[in-house]
Structure formats: C-alpha cells, structure tokens
Design an enzyme around this catalytic site. Structure first.
Site, mmCIF file in Angstrom:
data_model
loop_
_atom_site.group_PDB
_atom_site.id
_atom_site.type_symbol
_atom_site.label_atom_id
_atom_site.label_comp_id
_atom_site.label_asym_id
_atom_site.label_seq_id
_atom_site.Cartn_x
_atom_site.Cartn_y
_atom_site.Cartn_z
ATOM 1 N N GLY A 31 0.874 -1.392 -0.333
ATOM 2 C CA GLY A 31 0.023 0.137 -0.143
ATOM 3 C C GLY A 31 0.523 1.285 -0.226
ATOM 4 C CG LEU A 33 -0.856 1.369 -3.768
ATOM 5 C CD1 LEU A 33 -2.138 0.619 -4.704
ATOM 6 C CD2 LEU A 33 0.156 0.522 -4.091
ATOM 7 C CG HIS A 34 4.714 5.364 -4.075
ATOM 8 N ND1 HIS A 34 5.275 4.126 -5.737
ATOM 9 C CD2 HIS A 34 5.842 4.754 -3.491
ATOM 10 C CE1 HIS A 34 6.103 3.572 -5.270
ATOM 11 N NE2 HIS A 34 6.304 3.658 -4.162
ATOM 12 C CG HIS A 37 3.059 0.630 -5.262
ATOM 13 N ND1 HIS A 37 3.487 2.298 -4.517
ATOM 14 C CD2 HIS A 37 3.378 0.176 -4.860
ATOM 15 C CE1 HIS A 37 4.096 1.528 -3.526
ATOM 16 N NE2 HIS A 37 4.483 0.475 -3.329
ATOM 17 C CG MET A 148 13.716 -4.493 -12.373
ATOM 18 S SD MET A 148 14.549 -3.831 -13.702
ATOM 19 C CE MET A 148 16.161 -4.577 -13.553
ATOM 20 C CD GLN A 153 9.742 -7.930 -2.785
ATOM 21 O OE1 GLN A 153 10.013 -7.208 -1.652
ATOM 22 N NE2 GLN A 153 9.780 -7.112 -3.412
ATOM 23 C CB VAL A 176 8.495 4.484 -11.157
ATOM 24 C CG1 VAL A 176 7.863 5.879 -11.535
ATOM 25 C CG2 VAL A 176 7.907 3.876 -12.412
ATOM 26 C CB SER A 186 5.512 3.840 0.700
ATOM 27 O OG SER A 186 4.818 2.922 -0.593
HETATM 28 P P1 AMP Z 1 6.237 -2.312 -1.602
HETATM 29 O O1 AMP Z 1 4.934 -2.132 -1.150
HETATM 30 O O2 AMP Z 1 7.358 -0.889 -1.472
HETATM 31 O O3 AMP Z 1 6.001 -3.522 -1.177
HETATM 32 O O4 AMP Z 1 6.589 -2.547 -2.776
HETATM 33 C C1 AMP Z 1 5.342 -3.226 -3.872
HETATM 34 C C2 AMP Z 1 5.872 -3.719 -5.111
HETATM 35 O O5 AMP Z 1 6.244 -1.999 -6.269
HETATM 36 C C3 AMP Z 1 7.866 -4.752 -5.408
HETATM 37 O O6 AMP Z 1 7.819 -4.987 -6.132
HETATM 38 C C4 AMP Z 1 8.403 -2.771 -5.617
HETATM 39 O O7 AMP Z 1 9.131 -3.321 -6.189
HETATM 40 C C5 AMP Z 1 7.460 -2.208 -6.402
HETATM 41 N N1 AMP Z 1 7.762 -0.428 -6.433
HETATM 42 C C6 AMP Z 1 8.147 0.027 -5.643
HETATM 43 N N2 AMP Z 1 9.232 1.860 -5.409
HETATM 44 C C7 AMP Z 1 9.315 0.936 -6.429
HETATM 45 C C8 AMP Z 1 9.335 2.717 -7.744
HETATM 46 N N3 AMP Z 1 9.794 3.422 -7.352
HETATM 47 N N4 AMP Z 1 9.430 1.539 -9.279
HETATM 48 C C9 AMP Z 1 9.443 0.579 -9.348
HETATM 49 N N5 AMP Z 1 8.586 -0.306 -8.725
HETATM 50 C C10 AMP Z 1 8.897 -0.088 -7.791
#
Ligand code: AMP
Length: 279
Positions: A31, A33-34, A37, A148, A153, A176, A186
């Site tokens: 969550g 979300l940006h 995501h 990435m 992960q 991104v 986040s």
């Molecule tokens: P999280 O909510 O931080 O667990 O992230 C969920 C998914 O979004 C994971 O696969 C992250 O690698 C991906 N994610 C988080 N930040 C970015 C970003 N800046 N660019 C691309 N994918 C992201």
C-alpha cells in the site's frame, strides 16, 4: 472493482477465473501506492484479463525494531488509485487471516536471503518469500509484477519460483523515479524536505557510477561511489555492492553487466536503490 478481505474468498474467486480461462495478474504491495506501484498495475492491466492488487503490510517481514507500526496506511487513497487504474480486485486480508497465531510454515531462499539487505534484516526475506508464496497460492496468478527497485527481493522471488515450481511467471518492472532521480518509495514520506535533498545524492551517485563502469575497473567505481555516499549529511551506509545480475554473487572483474546496489540511512529512514550498469 471489488475489495476482498478474506483469503479463502479471494482464492475461490481467482479459481473461478482460472477455470474460465482468464489470465490472472498479481501486483503484491504494502500500500501507500505511488507511481512506481501504478507502473506495475498498468502492466498487469495491459497483459492480463484480471488484475489483483494485494495490499498487505506483512508483519512477518519486519524486524522487531522496524517501522511496522508507523508504515503509512492511506487506504482510501490507495483504493481510489486502484479504481482509477482499472484494477479488478484489491485483496486486503487481515493479519490474522494470513498469519494466524498457529502459523508454522516459512519459505527460505538460502544464501540469497542472507546477503546485502539480509545482513541487516536477517528475517526480512523469509517473511517476504512466505507471504509471496501465500499470495501466489491464493491468487493462481499467471503473472506477478515486481519492481527492480527491490532488486534483491526480485532475485529471491525468481529463485523461489524456480525452486518450488510455482506456475506464476515473474515480470520485472523498471524503477520509477522522481524528476530529481530519487527512487519512489512509500518510505520517502518519512523524509523531511532537507533529508529528501540529501537523499537525491544516492541516485546521482548510482548514475555517475554507471557511467564510470563503462571504462573503469569495478572496484574503482565502487570506491568512488562509496566516497560520494559517505559525504551525504546525517547518513549511514549499510552496504554498497556491485553484484552479478542473476544470482547477486560478487561481480567478476570482466563482467560486462552488473548491478550496483546500496542501502543508506538518511536520518531515521532506510533507503535502498540500485542501478544496472553495462560496459
Ligand atoms: P512495496 O509496496 O514497497 O512492498 O512495493 C510493492 C512493489 O512495488 C514491489 O515489487 C516493489 O519493487 C515495487 N516498487 C516499489 N517502488 C517502486 C519504484 N519506485 N519503481 C518500480 N517499482 C517499485
């Protein structure tokens, strides 16, 4: 868009889609979300018949002194973002549903879980691999989208899928960034505006390193980048490593491609970032 809060219900719905011949895409998130995501969601909406976004702040992947309790939870905004981006299902289980008190089974990806971030967060990737396995089983996903940004992960999940014969195909998605270069996260919401300015040096250092990598030995590239990171005020470096793109092992001298990955604290916020470098 439907919001599903129960794992068995989500599994029943997903199974029906599977029987109907729909291809299912899963975007696992915690969550807040940006645009990072959203880039994953957009890919799934484009590729798959059905898109499931999971929003679950997984307590099992947080260490005892980490930010589980203060992790942002802007759920109303998250649901709006999902709706606006044509998500079919938001899966938002409770902690008790995913990890009841008698939960006993964990997934470990040996070696990969113990290096880099694993040195500083020893139980983190076990928590990630376990929750992602559960999400794959619940969602019957044909494809799952991972950023990435969390490079270690991604590699751990790819290895888990191979070793445990999951049917889900992993789709890696590019990082991104803000205009400044700062990787969206986040956790950026924890940063003061001054700390945010300091944090910009991380991505700037990575970008400069990737240019140096073209004609300098990797150990010099690593040393120069380390020296730049050390100059960030109010910061602490957990690690900076140049690693093999496939298995995160130390890069070889003659490698034409490698990833430079870092974890750096800026004030009380731990940030990770990486860049793929090519000769
Ligand atoms: P999280 O909510 O931080 O667990 O992230 C969920 C998914 O979004 C994971 O696969 C992250 O690698 C991906 N994610 C988080 N930040 C970015 C970003 N800046 N660019 C691309 N994918 C992201």
């Amino acid at each position: 868009m439907k919001v599903i809060k129960n794992a068995s219900q989500m599994q029943r719905i997903a199974f029906k889609h599977l029987l109907d011949g729909d291809e299912i895409g899963l975007v696992p998130t915690m969550g807040a979300l940006h645009a990072g995501h959203i880039s994953l969601i957009e890919k799934s909406v484009k590729n798959d018949d059905v898109t499931i976004v999971s929003i679950f702040i997984n307590p099992v992947q947080f260490g005892p002194n980490e930010d589980y309790l203060k992790y942002p939870r802007p759920i109303k905004n998250d649901l709006q973002i999902c709706k606006k981006n044509y998500v079919d299902y938001v899966f938002m289980p409770t902690v008790n549903d995913m990890f009841p008190s008698d939960h006993k089974t964990f997934v470990e990806v040996k070696t990969l879980q113990d290096i880099m971030c694993g040195v500083f967060r020893p139980t983190h990737f076990r928590g990630v691999a376990t929750v992602v396995s559960k999400l794959f089983n619940i969602s019957y996903a044909d494809r799952a989208y991972f950023g990435m940004k969390d490079f270690q992960q991604l590699k751990i999940i790819e290895k888990m899928v191979k070793d445990l014969n999951f049917r889900t195909k992993i789709v890696p998605c590019p990082i991104v960034r803000e205009k400044s270069g700062l990787a969206l996260s986040s956790r950026n919401s924890y940063l003061s505006s001054q700390e945010k300015n300091f944090a910009i040096s991380i991505s700037k250092t990575l970008k400069e390193a990737s240019i140096e990598f073209k004609n300098k030995p990797f150990n010099i590239v690593n040393k120069n980048a380390l020296n730049k990171l050390k100059k960030i005020p109010n910061s602490k470096i957990d690690y900076i490593e140049i690693v093999n793109l496939n298995d995160l092992s130390p890069t070889s001298k003659n490698a034409k491609k490698a990833a430079l990955a870092v974890a750096v604290w800026v004030g009380k916020t731990r940030l990770i970032d990486n860049i793929v470098m090519t000769k």
